[in-house]
Design a protein around this motif. Structure first.
Motif, PDB file in Angstrom:
ATOM      1  N   ILE A 220       0.622  -1.345  -0.077  1.00 54.27           N
ATOM      2  CA  ILE A 220      -0.150   0.091   0.195  1.00 54.27           C
ATOM      3  C   ILE A 220       0.658   1.404  -0.143  1.00 54.27           C
ATOM      4  O   ILE A 220       0.746   2.744  -0.119  1.00 54.27           O
ATOM      5  CB  ILE A 220      -0.348   0.268   1.466  1.00 54.27           C
ATOM      6  N   SER A 221       1.953   0.883   0.676  1.00 56.41           N
ATOM      7  CA  SER A 221       2.980   2.301   0.503  1.00 56.41           C
ATOM      8  C   SER A 221       3.368   2.441  -0.232  1.00 56.41           C
ATOM      9  O   SER A 221       4.030   3.813  -1.196  1.00 56.41           O
ATOM     10  CB  SER A 221       3.917   2.216   1.738  1.00 56.41           C
ATOM     11  N   ILE A 222       3.755   1.890  -1.742  1.00 58.20           N
ATOM     12  CA  ILE A 222       4.546   2.180  -2.807  1.00 58.20           C
ATOM     13  C   ILE A 222       3.399   2.441  -3.792  1.00 58.20           C
ATOM     14  O   ILE A 222       3.508   3.187  -4.365  1.00 58.20           O
ATOM     15  CB  ILE A 222       4.751   0.341  -3.772  1.00 58.20           C
ATOM     16  N   VAL A 223       1.640   1.968  -3.329  1.00 58.12           N
ATOM     17  CA  VAL A 223       1.083   2.928  -4.397  1.00 58.12           C
ATOM     18  C   VAL A 223       1.235   4.153  -3.796  1.00 58.12           C
ATOM     19  O   VAL A 223       0.856   5.244  -5.099  1.00 58.12           O
ATOM     20  CB  VAL A 223      -0.618   2.520  -3.865  1.00 58.12           C
ATOM     21  N   MET A 225       3.378   5.311  -2.341  1.00 64.93           N
ATOM     22  CA  MET A 225       5.046   6.346  -3.168  1.00 64.93           C
ATOM     23  C   MET A 225       4.427   6.782  -4.916  1.00 64.93           C
ATOM     24  O   MET A 225       5.435   7.529  -4.675  1.00 64.93           O
ATOM     25  CB  MET A 225       6.364   6.084  -2.818  1.00 64.93           C
ATOM     26  N   TYR A 226       3.977   6.191  -5.113  1.00 64.24           N
ATOM     27  CA  TYR A 226       3.582   5.935  -6.849  1.00 64.24           C
ATOM     28  C   TYR A 226       2.621   7.388  -6.983  1.00 64.24           C
ATOM     29  O   TYR A 226       3.221   8.147  -7.599  1.00 64.24           O
ATOM     30  CB  TYR A 226       2.890   5.111  -7.162  1.00 64.24           C
ATOM     31  N   SER A 227       1.830   8.046  -6.509  1.00 64.14           N
ATOM     32  CA  SER A 227       1.251   9.076  -6.566  1.00 64.14           C
ATOM     33  C   SER A 227       2.360  10.544  -5.923  1.00 64.14           C
ATOM     34  O   SER A 227       1.822  10.914  -6.329  1.00 64.14           O
ATOM     35  CB  SER A 227       0.199   9.028  -5.564  1.00 64.14           C
ATOM     36  N   ILE A 228       2.948  10.039  -4.924  1.00 68.49           N
ATOM     37  CA  ILE A 228       3.583  10.827  -4.237  1.00 68.49           C
ATOM     38  C   ILE A 228       4.590  11.647  -5.028  1.00 68.49           C
ATOM     39  O   ILE A 228       4.806  12.517  -5.714  1.00 68.49           O
ATOM     40  CB  ILE A 228       4.317  10.725  -2.698  1.00 68.49           C
ATOM     41  N   GLY A 229       5.664  10.535  -5.326  1.00 68.54           N
ATOM     42  CA  GLY A 229       6.534  10.542  -6.497  1.00 68.54           C
ATOM     43  C   GLY A 229       5.931  11.050  -8.307  1.00 68.54           C
ATOM     44  O   GLY A 229       6.201  12.191  -8.698  1.00 68.54           O
ATOM     45  N   LYS A 230       4.548  10.358  -8.425  1.00 65.08           N
ATOM     46  CA  LYS A 230       4.616  12.248  -9.729  1.00 65.08           C
ATOM     47  C   LYS A 230       3.764  13.023  -9.415  1.00 65.08           C
ATOM     48  O   LYS A 230       4.100  13.899 -11.064  1.00 65.08           O
ATOM     49  CB  LYS A 230       2.800  10.987 -10.564  1.00 65.08           C
ATOM     50  N   PHE A 231       3.342  13.138  -8.397  1.00 62.41           N
ATOM     51  CA  PHE A 231       3.229  15.205  -7.922  1.00 62.41           C
ATOM     52  C   PHE A 231       4.524  15.362  -8.179  1.00 62.41           C
ATOM     53  O   PHE A 231       4.400  16.745  -8.585  1.00 62.41           O
ATOM     54  CB  PHE A 231       2.216  14.836  -6.280  1.00 62.41           C
TER      55      PHE A 231
END
Length: 245
Positions: A220-223, A225-231
């Motif tokens: 869930i943290s990977i999910v 992190m993906y959103s945070i990284g895109k932002f």
């Protein structure tokens, strides 16, 4: 004498027999967070329900981070050296506070329809993990360590929302807060968190339920992190490249 009795009674509330659910203590925790929310609604009557709920989320993050940090880094032992042990009263305090908060927040999110599937799944997995440790009166060190890693970045995340709410996000404070959140999230979830997950996978002192819960929260943290990284890439990396061009 009265103070001694109060302390003894308080500590006794943080102990129970394995295989039982401390319904009274859990009820107290839910009432505690719910009462704080209703108090916030009274004190900040001109603010939205989300504003007050985020204040409670911020408070929970600060409280759990401080208690867990004292528990693991000052009092000791380190969580990866304390796998599978019986819960201490301090562990149970963190577990009860977190369980009551997550029950309150999960109900609030469902009622308001404010969160997506990823956050709701995170709440459900967290609730099950907390209940499992409380019921068996074990794995308190592991679960509270996960609480620390999850909550240490939460105040920064909530501060970001409040900066937006008060029209202060597009300032140097907002930029610093964004950088702090992204890098601290990556460090605690995937730096320290990966090491802790690895240690929990190779030990024979943790059962498969706790391991599965840890893996679930990690994915869930990977999910997240993906959103945070895109932002972060969109707002800072790509904008920097455009400015250089």
């Amino acid at each position: 004498m009265n103070m001694t009795r109060i302390i003894e009674t308080s500590i006794s509330l943080l102990r129970w027999n394995p295989g039982t659910i401390p319904v009274y203590q859990i009820g107290l925790s839910i009432c505690f967070w719910s009462s704080l929310y209703h108090l916030a609604r009274q004190l900040w009557a001109d603010k939205s329900a989300e504003y007050c709920c985020r204040l409670i989320t911020l408070l929970h993050g600060v409280i759990i981070t401080i208690i867990s940090a004292l528990l693991h880094f000052y009092l000791g032992p380190a969580p990866w050296n304390n796998f599978g042990k019986e819960n201490s009263p301090a562990h149970n305090l963190v577990l009860l506070l977190s369980l009551g908060y997550f029950l309150f927040d999960f109900a609030w999110c469902c009622f308001m329809g404010s969160e997506g599937i990823a956050m709701l799944t995170h709440h459900v997995v967290s609730l099950l993990g907390l209940l499992y440790s409380i019921y068996y009166h074990r794995y308190g060190s592991e679960v509270t360590a996960v609480c620390f890693g999850a909550e240490i970045t939460n105040p920064v995340l909530q501060f970001r929302w409040f900066l937006r709410e008060h029209n202060q996000y597009h300032t140097i404070v907002g930029v610093i807060n964004d950088y702090l959140f992204v890098f601290s999230f990556a460090f605690w979830r995937f730096g320290i968190g990966s090491y802790f997950l690895y240690q929990s996978m190779i030990t024979d002192k943790i059962d498969w339920v706790v391991r599965f819960g840890g893996l679930s929260l990690y994915f869930i943290s990977i999910v997240f992190m993906y959103s945070i990284g895109k932002f972060f890439v969109r707002k800072y990396i790509l904008k920097m490249k455009k400015k250089k061009e």
